[in-house]
Design a protein around this motif. Structure first.
Motif, PDB file in Angstrom:
ATOM      1  N   ALA A 299       0.830  -1.199   0.000  1.00  0.00           N
ATOM      2  CA  ALA A 299       0.000   0.000   0.000  1.00  0.00           C
ATOM      3  C   ALA A 299       0.865   1.250   0.000  1.00  0.00           C
ATOM      4  CB  ALA A 299      -0.929   0.007   1.211  1.00  0.00           C
ATOM      5  N   ALA A 301       0.896   5.467   0.912  1.00  0.00           N
ATOM      6  CA  ALA A 301       0.254   6.528   1.689  1.00  0.00           C
ATOM      7  C   ALA A 301       0.338   7.846   0.923  1.00  0.00           C
ATOM      8  CB  ALA A 301       0.932   6.665   3.047  1.00  0.00           C
ATOM      9  N   PHE A 365      -1.710   6.479  11.696  1.00  0.00           N
ATOM     10  CA  PHE A 365      -0.364   6.414  11.147  1.00  0.00           C
ATOM     11  C   PHE A 365       0.651   6.984  12.129  1.00  0.00           C
ATOM     12  CE2 PHE A 365      -2.229   5.968   6.813  1.00  0.00           C
ATOM     13  CZ  PHE A 365      -1.494   4.850   6.443  1.00  0.00           C
ATOM     14  N   ALA A 375      -6.002  -1.700   6.746  1.00  0.00           N
ATOM     15  CA  ALA A 375      -5.735  -1.063   5.453  1.00  0.00           C
ATOM     16  C   ALA A 375      -6.748  -1.483   4.396  1.00  0.00           C
ATOM     17  CB  ALA A 375      -4.322  -1.397   4.992  1.00  0.00           C
ATOM     18  N   TYR A 385     -10.053   8.719  -0.013  1.00  0.00           N
ATOM     19  CA  TYR A 385      -8.950   7.812   0.330  1.00  0.00           C
ATOM     20  C   TYR A 385      -7.675   8.613   0.588  1.00  0.00           C
ATOM     21  CZ  TYR A 385      -7.961   8.407  -4.691  1.00  0.00           C
ATOM     22  OH  TYR A 385      -7.715   8.939  -5.943  1.00  0.00           O
ATOM     23  N   ASN A 386      -6.926   8.153   1.571  1.00  0.00           N
ATOM     24  CA  ASN A 386      -5.578   8.662   1.807  1.00  0.00           C
ATOM     25  C   ASN A 386      -4.561   7.525   1.798  1.00  0.00           C
ATOM     26  OD1 ASN A 386      -6.117   7.415   4.219  1.00  0.00           O
ATOM     27  ND2 ASN A 386      -6.148   9.283   5.448  1.00  0.00           N
ATOM     28  N   LEU A 387      -5.048   6.339   1.441  1.00  0.00           N
ATOM     29  CA  LEU A 387      -4.219   5.142   1.314  1.00  0.00           C
ATOM     30  C   LEU A 387      -4.641   4.436   0.035  1.00  0.00           C
ATOM     31  CD1 LEU A 387      -2.204   3.251   3.139  1.00  0.00           C
ATOM     32  CD2 LEU A 387      -4.266   1.861   3.380  1.00  0.00           C
ATOM     33  N   ASN A 389      -4.266   0.825  -1.752  1.00  0.00           N
ATOM     34  CA  ASN A 389      -3.828  -0.566  -1.760  1.00  0.00           C
ATOM     35  C   ASN A 389      -3.519  -0.981  -3.195  1.00  0.00           C
ATOM     36  OD1 ASN A 389      -4.169  -1.659   1.057  1.00  0.00           O
ATOM     37  ND2 ASN A 389      -6.231  -0.846   0.735  1.00  0.00           N
ATOM     38  N   ALA A 455       3.470   2.701   2.451  1.00  0.00           N
ATOM     39  CA  ALA A 455       2.724   2.758   3.715  1.00  0.00           C
ATOM     40  C   ALA A 455       3.328   1.797   4.738  1.00  0.00           C
ATOM     41  CB  ALA A 455       1.262   2.409   3.473  1.00  0.00           C
TER      42      ALA A 455
END
Length: 558
Positions: A299, A301, A365, A375, A385-387, A389, A455
């Protein structure tokens, strides 16, 4: 779906008594909550068959109970209500691979199937329609791209392009591409097979649709080897029956088809006898189980995503309901993926790098590492979304498994799925090879400019390993099933290796066809929706042809 004549000893509503087609669905009708593109339905258990694979020593090791979830649609429209709506057909090589020299299999070569893809397609993107050899308009299923594009969709597309991938239509048999996907949507609203094909004809007098009705057995004349009808339940333990005049069309999927056929005495004799069921037809029902897999743990970030407020989400929902626009009229970063050809043995992709966004509170985080489960867990619409995958999807798995009845409760218990994910070392190698390419994204100028970082997920028990050994470990522990099962009722020439013939008729029994993804001998390099609709189009033409040739009487193969 069953074509029926009804018994005289049961009381039905007048409409049913005169009907010709009875459609039985174990789930309920879909509602508008499932139609919002930005809302994920993959976690909504009431409309899902929630199954798990059996534990083994080589996959899903750190998932709950040491097994992987397999979720398919339990709703009118099936998995087209719960899937990601991507319209990907697979490659020419996939379908040509179904042809093994048997004369009947020639009809399943790609060049003979393209018309069935196009028959149901209503493509709304004019740049795609320019290649009219592969695409068409005026079908029932509308497909097009989402208009809403956010900043990071452009960033990831540019990063893939920087790595040498061209933006192309993956449905034109190209081996590699970065794809801005088309989806089965109309007016920024999910379009399921129920919406496209069933709702427009549901008021016909010769069609009756029963939801909440679970078929429990196919009744077969043991002497004549012909189908007589089905038993089904509205309430657990209270069975009704419907007699068949022409034939049963079984479309319960690669897992539930096995349960129903085994309970009806159709399957490997040795397996069926274990459950005190009298075998009727000895067929390899349940063998050849295949599902696409991916892995968690990879993932990225994002750096400067502003906090999402409750008012913002409420207003975005209002915008969608009022005029079908705004962030919820999209799938976020899920709209982009890359198809990779890792090896040169076939001119087709081996892996899809699929992207899926998730919104995680930033304090997590700062306080500690985020688990793989956190996640992946979707708590917000996909538009926020801030992540990101990165899921490397094994498009053509070599590992095969088996589906059997539940040992303790064959009728009502969850079927036993011995999936054998990653049993073949080639599958593991393909996934890990693709991760090396995915990690190269972080070295692109585009990613560095926007400060996208790796991430810091908690990868226990693989955290003490490094490089390829670590990713081998992660793949074994954080395996994830795509819930695209196929193959358990595969088509073929004989009853030793297959369940249905190339006309999709069950070997050895008259009056029963299977028309869904379970008949596919091997996986296609894409999702199942487009391929399954193609099989349905072809199956419908087969039915019409047979009935015309036999003047309305059921054909005989004796």
């Amino acid at each position: 779906m069953v074509l029926i004549r009804l018994p005289h000893d049961l009381q039905f509503e007048p409409l049913i008594a005169y009907s010709q087609v009875l459609l039985l669905e174990a789930g309920e009708n879909e509602n508008i909550d499932y139609d919002i593109p930005g809302v994920s339905t993959k976690e909504y258990r009431p409309i899902l068959w929630n199954y798990r694979t059996e534990r083994n020593g080589f996959s899903c090791l750190s998932r709950p109970s040491g097994s992987c979830e397999v979720r398919t649609g339990k709703v009118l429209g099936g998995s087209s209500v719960t899937n990601d709506m991507k319209y990907t057909r697979g490659s020419k090589a996939d379908y040509d691979g179904w042809h093994k020299g048997a004369l009947g299999s020639l009809d399943w070569k790609y060049e003979n199937l393209l018309e069935y893809f196009k028959h149901s397609e209503d493509n709304g993107d004019y740049d795609v329609l320019l290649n009219s050899h592969y695409h068409a308009r005026s079908g029932e299923m509308h497909v097009q791209r989402f208009k809403h594009i956010d900043r990071y969709i452009e960033v990831f597309q540019a990063a893939f392009s920087e790595m040498g991938l061209r933006t192309m239509d993956i449905n034109t048999n190209v081996p590699e591409a970065v794809v801005n996907h088309q989806f089965t949507v109309f007016n920024n609203t999910r379009m399921s097979t129920n919406t496209a094909f069933v709702k427009p004809v549901k008021h016909r007098k010769n069609l009756v649709i029963m939801t909440g009705a679970t078929v429990t057995k196919i009744v077969i004349d043991k002497q004549e080897k012909t189908v007589e009808g089905v038993l089904y339940e509205f309430e657990k333990g209270k069975e009704r029956r419907a007699f068949v005049k022409r034939e049963i069309i079984l479309t319960a999927g690669a897992i539930n088809n096995v349960r129903l056929l085994h309970l009806s005495g159709i399957g490997p004799n040795a397996d069926i006898k274990k459950y005190n069921i009298t075998p009727i037809i000895n067929l390899p029902v349940g063998n050849n189980y295949q599902d696409q897999v991916t892995i968690g743990g990879l993932a990225f970030a994002l750096n400067d995503v502003p906090p999402v407020t409750e008012n913002q989400v409420i207003n975005d929902f209002k915008t969608w309901f009022e005029n079908r626009s705004g962030p919820l009229a999209s799938r976020g970063i899920n709209q982009v993926s890359a198809f990779l050809q890792l090896y040169e043995h076939v001119n087709a992709p081996d892996v899809e790098l699929a992207l899926e966004g998730n919104y995680i509170r930033s304090d997590k985080f700062m306080l500690t590492n985020v688990s793989v489960h956190t996640a992946e867990e979707t708590n917000m619409p996909l538009s926020y979304y801030n992540l990101v995958n990165i899921y490397p999807i094994l498009l053509r798995p070599k590992s095969k498994g088996k589906v059997m009845l539940n040992r303790r409760n064959p009728k009502y218990g969850r079927p036993v799925i011995q999936a054998n994910f990653l049993k073949e070392s080639e599958d593991l190698d393909t996934l890990v090879d693709s991760i090396d390419i995915a990690l190269q994204l972080l070295d692109t100028k585009e990613m560095k400019k926007t400060e996208v970082k790796f991430a810091p997920l908690d990868l226990f028990p693989c955290d003490r390993l490094s490089n390829r050994d670590q990713w081998n470990c992660i793949a074994r522990h954080y395996t994830k099933a795509l819930s695209n099962p196929i193959g358990t009722c595969r088509m073929g020439e004989n009853s030793t290796e297959s369940v249905v013939d190339f006309q999709l008729r069950l070997h050895g029994v008259e009056g029963l066809r299977i028309i869904d993804a379970s008949v596919m001998p091997t996986h296609v390099r894409g999702g199942l929706l487009a391929a399954t609709m193609m099989i349905a189009e072809k199956g419908a033409k087969m039915i019409i042809k047979d009935w015309k040739e036999n003047k309305g009487h059921y054909y005989s193969r004796r």
